[in-house]
Design a protein around this motif. Structure first.
Motif, PDB file in Angstrom:
ATOM      1  N   ASN A 157       0.616  -1.303   0.213  1.00 31.60           N
ATOM      2  CA  ASN A 157      -0.320   0.292   0.029  1.00 31.60           C
ATOM      3  C   ASN A 157       1.191   1.376  -0.520  1.00 31.60           C
ATOM      4  OD1 ASN A 157      -2.385  -1.568   0.577  1.00 31.60           O
ATOM      5  ND2 ASN A 157      -2.033  -1.964   2.566  1.00 31.60           N
ATOM      6  N   GLY A 158       0.487   2.234  -0.204  1.00 30.43           N
ATOM      7  CA  GLY A 158       0.734   3.917  -0.718  1.00 30.43           C
ATOM      8  C   GLY A 158      -0.076   4.971  -0.470  1.00 30.43           C
ATOM      9  N   PHE A 159       1.238   5.797  -0.084  1.00 29.38           N
ATOM     10  CA  PHE A 159      -0.237   6.660  -0.597  1.00 29.38           C
ATOM     11  C   PHE A 159       1.283   8.537  -1.604  1.00 29.38           C
ATOM     12  CE2 PHE A 159       0.725   7.558   3.671  1.00 29.38           C
ATOM     13  CZ  PHE A 159       1.378   8.819   3.743  1.00 29.38           C
ATOM     14  N   LEU A 160       0.442   9.460  -2.261  1.00 31.90           N
ATOM     15  CA  LEU A 160       1.562  10.012  -2.626  1.00 31.90           C
ATOM     16  C   LEU A 160       0.714  11.421  -2.010  1.00 31.90           C
ATOM     17  CD1 LEU A 160       3.975  11.101  -5.392  1.00 31.90           C
ATOM     18  CD2 LEU A 160       1.873  11.292  -6.246  1.00 31.90           C
ATOM     19  N   ILE A 161       1.702  12.656  -1.417  1.00 32.11           N
ATOM     20  CA  ILE A 161       1.527  14.160  -1.770  1.00 32.11           C
ATOM     21  C   ILE A 161       2.322  14.769  -2.359  1.00 32.11           C
ATOM     22  CG2 ILE A 161       0.776  15.658  -0.263  1.00 32.11           C
ATOM     23  CD1 ILE A 161       0.093  13.976   2.291  1.00 32.11           C
ATOM     24  N   HIS A 162       1.323  15.247  -3.905  1.00 27.66           N
ATOM     25  CA  HIS A 162       2.028  17.035  -3.771  1.00 27.66           C
ATOM     26  C   HIS A 162       1.279  18.338  -3.413  1.00 27.66           C
ATOM     27  CE1 HIS A 162       3.703  15.054  -7.526  1.00 27.66           C
ATOM     28  NE2 HIS A 162       2.581  14.459  -8.262  1.00 27.66           N
ATOM     29  N   ALA A 163       2.455  18.937  -3.001  1.00 27.24           N
ATOM     30  CA  ALA A 163       2.013  20.375  -1.968  1.00 27.24           C
ATOM     31  C   ALA A 163       2.193  21.199  -3.071  1.00 27.24           C
ATOM     32  CB  ALA A 163       3.024  20.584  -1.594  1.00 27.24           C
ATOM     33  N   GLY A 164       2.792  21.197  -4.402  1.00 25.03           N
ATOM     34  CA  GLY A 164       2.657  22.265  -5.097  1.00 25.03           C
ATOM     35  C   GLY A 164       3.434  22.956  -4.764  1.00 25.03           C
ATOM     36  N   ALA A 165       2.773  23.597  -6.188  1.00 25.60           N
ATOM     37  CA  ALA A 165       4.143  25.512  -6.021  1.00 25.60           C
ATOM     38  C   ALA A 165       2.980  26.827  -5.084  1.00 25.60           C
ATOM     39  CB  ALA A 165       3.911  25.593  -7.333  1.00 25.60           C
ATOM     40  N   LEU A 166       3.865  27.615  -4.776  1.00 22.37           N
ATOM     41  CA  LEU A 166       3.161  28.636  -4.173  1.00 22.37           C
ATOM     42  C   LEU A 166       2.271  28.834  -4.652  1.00 22.37           C
ATOM     43  CD1 LEU A 166       3.840  30.350  -1.965  1.00 22.37           C
ATOM     44  CD2 LEU A 166       5.074  31.759  -3.200  1.00 22.37           C
ATOM     45  N   GLY A 167       0.748  28.815  -3.762  1.00 26.65           N
ATOM     46  CA  GLY A 167      -0.662  29.553  -3.978  1.00 26.65           C
ATOM     47  C   GLY A 167      -0.957  27.908  -4.335  1.00 26.65           C
ATOM     48  N   GLN A 168      -1.362  27.145  -4.582  1.00 26.07           N
ATOM     49  CA  GLN A 168      -1.429  26.449  -5.602  1.00 26.07           C
ATOM     50  C   GLN A 168      -1.672  24.994  -4.587  1.00 26.07           C
ATOM     51  OE1 GLN A 168       0.853  23.687  -8.367  1.00 26.07           O
ATOM     52  NE2 GLN A 168       0.179  25.245 -10.170  1.00 26.07           N
ATOM     53  N   PRO A 169      -3.178  24.311  -4.099  1.00 25.32           N
ATOM     54  CA  PRO A 169      -3.422  23.405  -3.202  1.00 25.32           C
ATOM     55  C   PRO A 169      -2.954  22.186  -3.364  1.00 25.32           C
ATOM     56  CG  PRO A 169      -5.519  23.280  -4.980  1.00 25.32           C
ATOM     57  CD  PRO A 169      -4.389  24.654  -5.476  1.00 25.32           C
ATOM     58  N   ALA A 170      -2.591  21.558  -2.241  1.00 25.75           N
ATOM     59  CA  ALA A 170      -1.728  20.323  -2.062  1.00 25.75           C
ATOM     60  C   ALA A 170      -2.984  19.035  -2.554  1.00 25.75           C
ATOM     61  CB  ALA A 170      -1.546  20.095  -1.050  1.00 25.75           C
ATOM     62  N   VAL A 171      -2.777  18.156  -3.674  1.00 28.06           N
ATOM     63  CA  VAL A 171      -3.293  17.213  -4.353  1.00 28.06           C
ATOM     64  C   VAL A 171      -2.636  15.739  -4.021  1.00 28.06           C
ATOM     65  CG1 VAL A 171      -4.120  18.403  -5.923  1.00 28.06           C
ATOM     66  CG2 VAL A 171      -2.055  17.149  -6.047  1.00 28.06           C
ATOM     67  N   ALA A 172      -3.737  14.725  -3.617  1.00 27.23           N
ATOM     68  CA  ALA A 172      -3.016  12.960  -2.950  1.00 27.23           C
ATOM     69  C   ALA A 172      -3.609  11.473  -4.184  1.00 27.23           C
ATOM     70  CB  ALA A 172      -3.575  13.218  -1.946  1.00 27.23           C
ATOM     71  N   TYR A 173      -2.554  11.135  -4.470  1.00 29.47           N
ATOM     72  CA  TYR A 173      -3.475   9.932  -5.157  1.00 29.47           C
ATOM     73  C   TYR A 173      -2.981   8.351  -4.023  1.00 29.47           C
ATOM     74  CZ  TYR A 173      -2.134  13.553  -8.697  1.00 29.47           C
ATOM     75  OH  TYR A 173      -2.515  14.725  -9.551  1.00 29.47           O
TER      76      TYR A 173
END
Length: 302
Positions: free
Chosen positions: A208-224
């Motif tokens: 199992n696993g998960f990924l988080i993109h914090a994003g560039a400044l001003g962009q919301p974080a997303v996860a997969y």
């Protein structure tokens, strides 16, 4: 489109993601890396490829492959590091200039590194044997192989990304884990506008696993997430900002779900020594708690 799939409270979690960007001259490549290769006029461009790997045993891999094509020349800046549960060690650190290849975005062999690619130039495996002047042949042998892609998407600036199964052999055993792939490109005539962001990849010993993109400044974080064989994409991730003055635990939470958790650097990590930081995380789904290891890296855009 954001999809939220039900997560059984009693299962563990896994994340895989992959994607690749459009051609820097504005033409589209095939929809996935197994399709036919587009034949386009050469263009001066910068190509960035990143590979991150994590497994539940604490092994981690960081690969950054930076290639810039200008006229007949291709400048390369390759950096590869691996951790087999202990300190990071360098596998490749190459900066050179070659004659430009027909497909300037493809990864090329480097001193101590061989590359196996598929019919469309996709990375199948990387094999690292260490510097050629070593006498203890095989002591530094590391192999990273790509397996099935679980999720493929296009990032906010057009980069192609994917999360899939990978296998890392940095010792006597070949251990499966999560492999993140990103390829981005920009024609040099187009000014660079986007900033890179932090990417966090986690895996456990159950696949199992998960990924988080914090994003560039001003962009919301997303996860997969890849949870008990169920894939989901999340667009409303609340991620506590890092505190540069400490190594305290950071919290994340996915709005509208029962999924939240915390992560922190491993106690053995030395800040600033490597391009990536190994992490340990706790993922909570309802009343259940699952333990992961992984890594964090700030990935630039071209």
């Amino acid at each position: 489109m954001i999809r939220r799939l039900p997560f059984p409270a009693a299962c563990a979690a896994a994340i895989l993601c992959a994607c690749a960007p459009p051609s820097p001259d504005g033409t589209a490549e095939s929809s996935d890396e197994t399709g036919g290769e587009l034949l386009a006029a050469p263009v001066d461009a910068r190509y960035l490829t990143h590979l991150l790997f994590a497994d539940g045993a604490g092994n981690a891999f960081f690969g950054s492959f930076d290639q810039t094509a200008r006229g007949p020349h291709l400048s390369r800046d390759y950096e590869v590091q691996v951790s087999d549960g202990g300190a990071w060690r360098s596998l490749v650190l190459t900066r050179d200039t070659l004659a430009v290849a027909r497909a300037a975005w493809r990864l090329l062999p480097a001193p101590g590194m061989s590359v196996r690619v598929g019919d469309a130039g996709q990375v199948v495996s990387l094999h690292f044997t260490g510097p050629p002047d070593r006498t203890d042949e095989g002591a530094d042998s590391v192999r990273l192989a790509a397996g099935e892609q679980v999720s493929v998407w296009t990032g906010p600036t057009g980069q192609r990304e994917s999360l899939g199964i990978g296998v890392l052999q940095a010792g006597p055993e070949a251990l499966p884990g999560m492999l993140f792939f990103r390829r981005a490109a920009r024609a040099l005539r187009i000014p660079a506008t986007a900033e890179g962001g932090e990417t966090l990849l986690f895996a456990d010993s159950l696949g199992n696993g998960f990924l988080i993109h914090a994003g560039a400044l001003g962009q919301p974080a997303v996860a997969y997430t890849w949870l008990h064989g169920i894939e989901a994409t999340w667009g409303e991730v609340m991620l506590a900002p890092p505190d540069p003055a400490s190594t305290s635990t950071r919290r994340f939470e996915i709005a509208g779900s029962e999924l939240w958790g915390t992560f922190r650097p491993l106690a053995t990590e030395v800040p600033g020594v490597a391009s990536a930081v190994r992490l340990e995380a706790v993922l909570r789904i309802g009343g259940e708690e699952f333990h992961f290891t992984g890594l964090s890296a700030t990935l630039p855009t071209p």
